[in-house]
Design an enzyme around this catalytic site. Structure first.
Site, PDB file in Angstrom:
ATOM      1  N   LYS A   1       0.971  -1.202  -0.075  1.00 25.89           N
ATOM      2  CA  LYS A   1      -0.121   0.014   0.098  1.00 25.89           C
ATOM      3  C   LYS A   1       0.799   1.211  -0.051  1.00 25.89           C
ATOM      4  CE  LYS A   1      -3.769  -2.420   2.123  1.00 25.89           C
ATOM      5  NZ  LYS A   1      -4.437  -2.963   3.538  1.00 25.89           N
TER       6      LYS A   1
ATOM      7  N   ASP B   1     -10.481   3.055   4.488  1.00 24.11           N
ATOM      8  CA  ASP B   1     -11.020   1.616   4.335  1.00 24.11           C
ATOM      9  C   ASP B   1     -12.371   1.540   4.360  1.00 24.11           C
ATOM     10  OD1 ASP B   1      -9.162  -0.352   4.079  1.00 24.11           O
ATOM     11  OD2 ASP B   1      -8.848  -0.651   6.322  1.00 24.11           O
TER      12      ASP B   1
ATOM     13  N   GLN C   1      -4.243  -1.276   9.763  1.00 24.75           N
ATOM     14  CA  GLN C   1      -4.375  -2.555   9.162  1.00 24.75           C
ATOM     15  C   GLN C   1      -4.856  -3.547  10.181  1.00 24.75           C
ATOM     16  OE1 GLN C   1      -3.128  -3.641   6.145  1.00 24.75           O
ATOM     17  NE2 GLN C   1      -3.747  -5.707   6.373  1.00 24.75           N
TER      18      GLN C   1
END
Ligand code: NAP
Length: 287
Positions: A54, A121, A98
């Site tokens: 990412k 997200d 994460q």
């Protein structure tokens, strides 16, 4: 095999090129480049690889990356404090925590602390609520990637029978809502669904987001259907999707492979979300 293959890698590349052009235009207008902050707690090797990917992708499209790595034994309060700083940091357009976090860390609570305006997200309760209400907001990346694949192939969603197998907060539930927002007739299946093969056979658009290698059999697929396989299962013979690809491709008109189907779309949509978040914050009244 009769189905056309959806090339997720090529489509993800096209999305990334679009984001890079958007970032360049944004900066040319005199704005700071969008910034993506990633937060990784602990030393899980797979998570470290995901976060590294990412961050690399962020740089490639001309955005700034802020890579925060915290030791596995970090206290919850310290991670919460970091999220507070990132929420307040004007250079940070998007925050990605994460998951999963180590057992002593409450990942769900941390997710709730991310400012919805930076929730690239799309997993905070506020983002989920906005999606459910059909209001503008940041959408979860993998489901957005599925919709992008369908759109790029011109798949008609309005009035289509869509069946989503899986009801996770990460994939199944938000994707079902996105399909509903596009006026599909949506059925959500899960582990207690009765006669799953029969329900799947009704689908014009069949999505598998289960986490069980090759569970969806060829004869569960209606002839001419579009099949989106979100599954990523490590097996003795490599990565496998949730769909028995070879058999399903005999009946489907359009199908995603695994790998190179949905997988590459997730990071591409994360980048798009980060640019969108930067634009939306600039347009919003100062806070
Ligand atoms: P998850 O949280 O484990 O959810 C799985 C869902 O499948 C649950 O709703 C579960 O039902 C349902 N399910 C399990 N067994 C079933 C069965 N026998 N019949 C019908 N439904 C069943 O998984 P997830 O996070 O949504 O991920 C799903 C898959 O997508 C995994 O393979 C994951 O690796 C992959 N994935 C890929 C990407 C990507 O970038 N391509 C991103 C995220 C996830 P219950 O709710 O009843 O338990």
């Amino acid at each position: 095999m009769s189905a056309e293959i959806i090339d997720g890698r090529a489509i993800a590349e096209a999305v990334r090129r679009g984001v890079a052009a958007g970032v360049a235009a944004w900066v040319a207008e005199g704005n700071e480049p969008p910034g993506l902050a990633t937060v990784l707690v602990g030393d899980d090797p797979a998570s470290a690889v995901y976060v590294g990917g990412k961050q690399k992708a962020t740089q490639e499209v001309g955005m700034r990356g802020y890579d925060h790595r915290l030791p596995a034994d970090v206290p919850q309060a310290e991670v919460e404090a970091l999220l507070g700083e990132l929420n307040a940091d004007q250079r940070v357009s998007g925050i990605l925590l994460q998951l999963p976090t180590p057992p002593h860390i409450d990942g769900s609570r941390l997710t709730r602390l991310v400012d919805a305006a930076k929730d690239v997200d799309g997993l905070t309760p506020v983002s989920a609520g906005l999606l459910s209400k059909g209001l503008p907001g940041l959408r979860p990346c993998t489901p957005s990637g599925c919709i992008e694949l369908l759109d790029r192939h011109g798949v008609e969603l309005q009035g289509a029978d869509a069946v989503v197998v899986g009801r996770s907060d990460l994939v199944g539930k938000p994707l079902a809502q996105m399909l509903l927002a596009r006026h599909a007739t949506v059925t959500i299946c899960h582990s207690r669904t009765r006669d799953l093969p029969d329900v799947c056979r009704r689908a014009d658009v069949l999505v598998a987001a289960v986490g069980r290698a090759r569970m969806v059999q060829g004869d569960w697929v209606k002839r001419g259907a579009t099949v989106i396989d979100v599954g990523m299962n490590r097996t003795d013979d490599g990565l496998a999707g949730d769909v028995d690809f070879a058999a399903a491709a005999e009946r489907a008109a359009l199908i995603t492979p695994v790998p190179r189907g949905v997988g590459p779309m997730t990071i591409a949509m994360l980048l798009r979300n980060t640019l969108e978040a930067a634009r939306a914050r600039a347009a919003a009244p100062a806070r």
